[in-house]
Design an enzyme around this catalytic site. Structure first.
Site, short mmCIF file in Angstrom:
data_model
loop_
_atom_site.label_atom_id
_atom_site.label_comp_id
_atom_site.label_asym_id
_atom_site.label_seq_id
_atom_site.Cartn_x
_atom_site.Cartn_y
_atom_site.Cartn_z
N GLY A 76 -6.49 9.31 -0.39
CA GLY A 76 -6.46 9.90 0.98
C GLY A 76 -7.30 11.37 0.83
O GLY A 76 -7.69 11.88 -0.35
N GLU B 241 -3.17 2.15 -7.59
CA GLU B 241 -3.60 3.21 -6.71
C GLU B 241 -2.65 4.11 -6.88
O GLU B 241 -1.48 4.20 -6.08
CB GLU B 241 -3.70 3.03 -5.38
CG GLU B 241 -4.73 1.73 -4.87
CD GLU B 241 -5.16 1.59 -3.45
OE1 GLU B 241 -6.24 2.28 -3.12
OE2 GLU B 241 -4.16 1.47 -2.57
N HIS C 263 0.89 -1.11 -0.06
CA HIS C 263 -0.05 -0.08 0.02
C HIS C 263 0.92 1.13 0.00
O HIS C 263 2.03 1.19 0.51
CB HIS C 263 -0.89 -0.04 1.22
CG HIS C 263 -1.86 1.12 1.13
ND1 HIS C 263 -1.62 2.46 1.76
CD2 HIS C 263 -2.99 1.26 0.45
CE1 HIS C 263 -2.63 3.21 1.50
NE2 HIS C 263 -3.46 2.52 0.83
N SER D 224 -9.35 7.77 -3.78
CA SER D 224 -10.58 8.62 -3.91
C SER D 224 -11.57 8.07 -4.67
O SER D 224 -12.43 8.95 -5.48
CB SER D 224 -9.99 9.76 -4.29
OG SER D 224 -9.47 10.43 -3.45
P1 PGA Z 1 -9.26 6.76 -0.33
O1 PGA Z 1 -7.92 5.33 0.19
O2 PGA Z 1 -10.32 5.95 -1.10
O3 PGA Z 1 -9.69 7.18 1.17
O4 PGA Z 1 -8.51 7.71 -1.26
C1 PGA Z 1 -7.85 4.52 -0.81
C2 PGA Z 1 -6.60 3.57 -0.42
O5 PGA Z 1 -5.78 3.98 0.49
O6 PGA Z 1 -6.70 2.51 -0.65
#
Ligand code: PGA
Length: 260
Positions: free
Chosen positions: A177, A171, A99, A217
């Site tokens: 975030g 991602e 991650h 997001s």
């Molecule tokens: P988010 O997080 O959807 O809040 O942007 C995604 C993630 O960290 O896997």
């Protein structure tokens, strides 16, 4: 109608404790019980401390449980780490590696992620490898190169037979975030297609059986468009999934967008 299995998952990060996790999972299972699991898979990655209780309250044929990270040895002098064997003991069969918060806050390397993927496969677990370029990589025009490196190193040593057990989440770091901006669907599609090409290059036909999920997001406003993209096999959702009722609606909207 979009063919193939669709994947919906959430990483709970360092948020929910034991009681909140149990309540969340109980509610999510109840709300989504009618969705045919042949066509979709749901998975949730709680915090370590919530995993025993999560495993107790969850029917994993409805919601698969995974860990957010793990040490790559069975046991040993690795203070603070949780081993694959310890996770298996709890009935956890899936684990995330790489991650962006692990890579960028905790300075993990592609080699670290590779060891976790290897350990997961050796212990019959499903590894979920996360890849993604930073805003800087994007600016320099090296996103594809970065993704290729993360995939080639992270999945180094994985055989063609093992490949279909792997999952990949794309991602982009700049999309994740509270300060993230979601990827434009056209951009996400281009990157997913590039990832699939690398996977096919590595594993041949078996590579095209690796699901590639989009994360960063994802929200009720963009989930439909993202899931409908031809090279997106699922959504990996953070904040927008942390209330069971909202996640349930997002999943149903996404399924509807795929003609399900
Ligand atoms: P988010 O997080 O959807 O809040 O942007 C995604 C993630 O960290 O896997």
């Amino acid at each position: 109608m979009k063919a193939g299995k669709l994947y919906f998952g959430s990483n709970l990060k360092m948020y929910k404790g034991v009681a909140d996790t149990a309540a969340y999972l109980t509610e999510l299972q109840r709300l989504t019980a009618d969705l045919n699991r042949e066509g979709i898979e749901l998975f949730i990655l709680p915090s370590y401390t919530a995993l025993p209780e999560a495993a107790r309250v969850t029917d994993q044929s409805l919601v698969r449980l995974g860990a957010q990270n793990m040490g790559w040895e069975e046991e040993g002098q690795f203070t603070g780490e949780i081993s694959c064997r310890m996770l298996r003991e709890l009935g956890i069969g899936m684990v995330m590696a790489g991650h962006s918060e692990r890579r960028h806050v905790f300075r993990e390397t592609d080699e670290d992620e590779q060891r976790k993927v290897r350990c997961a496969l050796d212990h019959g677990m499903i590894p979920l490898l996360c890849v993604g370029e930073t805003a800087e990589d994007k600016r320099y025009g090296i996103s594809r190169e970065v993704l290729t490196m993360q995939l080639k190193i992270g999945l180094y040593g994985v055989s063609r037979e093992e490949a279909p057990r792997v999952r990949v989440a794309y991602e982009p770091v700049w999309s994740i975030g509270v300060n993230g901006t979601p990827a434009e669907p056209a951009y996400a599609e281009t990157m997913h297609a590039a990832i699939k090409e690398v996977l096919r290059g590595m594993f041949g036909e078996a590579g095209s059986r690796i699901p590639v999920l989009y994360g960063g997001s994802v929200n009720p406003g963009n989930a439909r468009e993202l899931i409908a993209l031809p090279s997106v096999d699922g959504l990996y959702v953070g904040r927008a999934a942390w209330q069971a009722d909202k996640f349930n609606i997002l999943i149903r909207d996404a399924l509807a967008a795929c003609g399900r």
